[in-house]
Design a protein around this motif. Structure first.
Motif, PDB file in Angstrom:
ATOM      1  N   SER A  38     -29.199   7.446  33.355  1.00 13.63           N
ATOM      2  CA  SER A  38     -30.595   7.143  33.032  1.00 13.63           C
ATOM      3  C   SER A  38     -31.545   8.078  33.768  1.00 13.63           C
ATOM      4  N   THR A  39     -32.815   7.981  33.428  1.00 15.23           N
ATOM      5  CA  THR A  39     -33.840   8.759  34.114  1.00 15.23           C
ATOM      6  C   THR A  39     -33.871   8.429  35.605  1.00 15.23           C
ATOM      7  N   TYR A 371     -29.776   1.636  28.220  1.00 13.06           N
ATOM      8  CA  TYR A 371     -30.828   2.601  27.940  1.00 13.06           C
ATOM      9  C   TYR A 371     -31.262   2.496  26.486  1.00 13.06           C
TER      10      TYR A 371
END
Length: 462
Positions: A38-39, A371
Motif C-alpha cells: 500500500s501507499t 486496498y
C-alpha cells in the motif's frame, strides 16, 4: 600479482547511488508478502531511506574531515555492500517473528512496515550515505573547484540512482527475485571495494556472494494452514504471488500479505462455494438470458472466467488483468480455459477507455483487500463503464470489506447511484458484497423468477 587500477571516484558514487535506490525498491517488495504494498508501506520505506541517507551524509562528512583516505572510502563501501547483501538473510527470521508479534497486539501495516524497513534497510543505507561526502572530500583539491566537483559527483550519483531504480524494478526483481536483487547490489559494492583495497583475501568476499547468488532462494513465505502447501510462488512485476494447495486439492491464489484469496479452484467442480459463484447468477436480477458478452476487470487466475466458460459456453469473455503473470498462473494451476475467452494484459480503466466493445455485464473484481484502486471507485469510472454497456447491461462490483463493516459498501453504492438508475446489493458473504448497477430494472424477485432457466448447479444459488 599486478595491482588493478583504483576505481575512479565517479564510478564509486555511481555504483553506490545505484545500490541505494535499487535497495529501496527491493525493500518495499521484500515487505509486501508480510505487510502489503500500500501507499503506507511505500511512504515508510521512502521515509526511512531518506532519514538514513541524511544521517549517513552527516556522518560521512565528519569522517572525511578527520582523515580522508582512499582506504577509508573503500572500507565504507565494503561494509555497505556486506550489509546490503545480508538483508535478505535477516529478513526471513525477522519478518516472520515480527508479523506474529505485531498480530498479537493488533498493530497494522504502518507500524509493521515501519519497524521492518528500519531494522532491515536503515543501517545499510546509512553506511552507503556516508560515501558521497567522503568521496567529495577526496575529489576536491581546491576551493576554486569545489562547486564544479561537487556538482559533477552528485549528478553522477543521481544518474546511478535512476539506473538502480529501473534495473531493480524492471530487470532484477522480475528476473531473479527480490532476495537476489539485494545480493547483486551488495556484490557490486563489495567487488568495487575489493579492487580498491587490493588485498588478496578480500577477493573471497565477492566469490562468496557469487555462490550465494547461485543458491536456490527457497520459499519466501512458506507458512500455511495445516495440511496445505505452497506449490508455486513468484515476484511478478506488480506483486508477490503464491499458489497454496490444501490437502483436498483445493488451490488458492494469494497476493502480497495474503489478506484475501484472489482465485480458487476446487477439484471436480467449477464452483467454489465462494464469492465467484455469485457472478454466475447476479446478472439475472436484471436480464432474462445469459450474457452474450462480459468483461472481467481483475481476472486474476480466472475463477469466474472458467466457470462462465463451463455454464455459459456461448458467452464471449474478455478477461482483463494488469498482471500478466497471474494469467499464466491461471492457465497452469487453475485450469483457466473457456471456449470464448480472450485475455488482456491491461489496467482496467484504460482498457475500458480504449475498447469499442459493448457488454451485457462488466464485473469489477479489482478491489484487492485491503486496498481499493481509487480510480476504479469514482463517478467518472462508473460513467465510463455505463457507456460500455449494451441497453439493459449491468455493472457488478465486488466490494470486499472487513467483517461487520459496511462503510465501503455504502460509499460505493452512493457513487454508483449517482450514475445508474438502479443499484441493488447482494450481501453474499460476511466480507464480500456484490453491488449491481443498471439503467434498467433489477430485483431479487426477478433473479428468483429466472432461477429455473439456469443450469442445475446454479439454481440453488439464485
Amino acid at each position: 600479482m599486478r595491482r588493478l587500477p583504483e576505481p575512479p571516484l565517479q564510478l564509486i558514487v555511481f555504483v553506490v547511488g545505484m545500490s541505494i535506490l535499487g535497495a529501496e525498491i527491493a525493500a518495499a517488495r521484500l515487505l509486501a508478502p508480510y505487510f502489503g504494498a500500500s501507499t503506507i508501506v511505500w511512504a515508510n520505506t521512502i521515509g526511512i531511506v531518506l532519514v538514513a541517507l541524511s544521517g549517513g551524509y552527516w556522518y560521512g562528512g565528519r569522517l572525511a574531515d578527520r582523515n580522508p583516505t582512499r582506504e577509508g572510502l573503500y572500507k565504507i563501501v565494503l561494509l555497505s555492500g556486506v550489509l546490503l547483501a545480508a538483508v535478505p538473510f535477516a529478513a526471513d527470521p525477522f519478518l516472520g517473528v515480527a508479523v506474529d508479534a505485531l498480530d498479537s497486539i493488533s498493530a497494522g501495516a504502518f507500524v509493521g512496515s515501519l519497524i521492518g524497513v528500519t531494522f532491515l534497510v536503515a543501517t545499510p543505507v546509512f553506511v552507503s550515505g556516508a560515501v558521497a561526502p567522503y568521496a567529495l572530500r577526496l575529489a576536491v583539491t581546491g576551493v576554486e573547484e569545489a562547486g564544479t566537483v561537487s556538482g559533477r559527483l552528485y549528478a553522477i550519483s543521481t544518474v546511478g540512482s535512476l539506473l538502480g531504480t529501473f534495473t531493480s524494478a524492471l530487470l532484477f526483481i522480475p528476473l531473479i527475485g527480490t532476495r537476489r536483487t539485494f545480493i547483486v547490489f551488495g556484490l557490486a559494492l563489495v567487488a568495487l571495494a575489493a579492487v580498491g583495497l587490493a588485498r588478496r583475501r578480500l577477493t573471497l568476499a565477492p566469490a562468496a556472494l557469487l555462490v550465494l547468488l547461485a543458491l536456490p532462494v527457497g520459499t519466501v513465505k512458506g507458512e500455511t494452514e495445516d495440511g496445505a502447501q505452497v506449490i508455486h510462488e513468484t515476484n511478478t512485476e506488480y506483486q508477490y504471488a503464491r499458489v497454496v494447495q490444501e490437502a483436498d486439492g483445493t488451490r488458492s491464489l494469494e497476493l502480497n500479505e495474503g489478506e484475501a484469496v484472489h482465485s480458487q479452484r476446487r477439484p471436480g467442480t467449477f464452483l467454489t462455494g465462494n464469492i465467484w459463484d455469485e457472478y454466475m447468477i447476479v446478472p439475472f436480477a436484471a436480464q432474462d438470458r445469459p450474457p452474450e458478452r462480459i468483461a472481467i476487470l481483475g481476472n486474476a487466475a480466472g475463477t469466474t472466467a472458467r466457470a462462465y466458460g463451463h455454464y455459459f459456453p456461448q458467452t464471449r469473455i474478455d478477461g482483463v488483468e494488469i498482471d500478466g503473470e497471474l494469467t499464466d498462473i491461471g492457465r497452469k494451476y487453475f485450469d483457466m480455459r473457456a471456449p470464448r475467452l480472450t485475455t488482456h494484459t491491461a489496467d482496467a480503466r484504460p482498457y475500458l477507455r480504449r475498447t469499442d466493445e459493448r457488454y451485457d455485464a462488466i464485473f469489477v473484481d479489482a478491489y484487492r483487500q485491503p486496498y481499493i484502486p481509487f480510480y476504479l471507485a469514482t463517478k467518472e469510472f462508473f460513467e465510463l463503464a455505463r457507456d460500455r454497456l449494451k441497453p439493459g447491461g449491468v455493472v457488478v462490483v465486488n466490494a470486499g470489506h472487513p467483517e461487520g463493516s459496511d462503510k465501503l459498501e455504502k460509499v460505493l453504492s452512493a457513487t454508483m447511484a449517482s450514475v445508474f438508475e438502479t443499484v441493488i446489493r447482494d450481501p453474499s458473504e460476511d466480507t464480500n458484497t456484490l453491488l449491481l448497477g443498471t439503467d434498467g430494472r433489477a430485483s431479487a424477485q426477478r433473479m428468483a423468477a429466472n432461477a429455473p432457466t439456469l443450469p442445475p448447479d446454479l439454481q440453488p444459488l439464485a
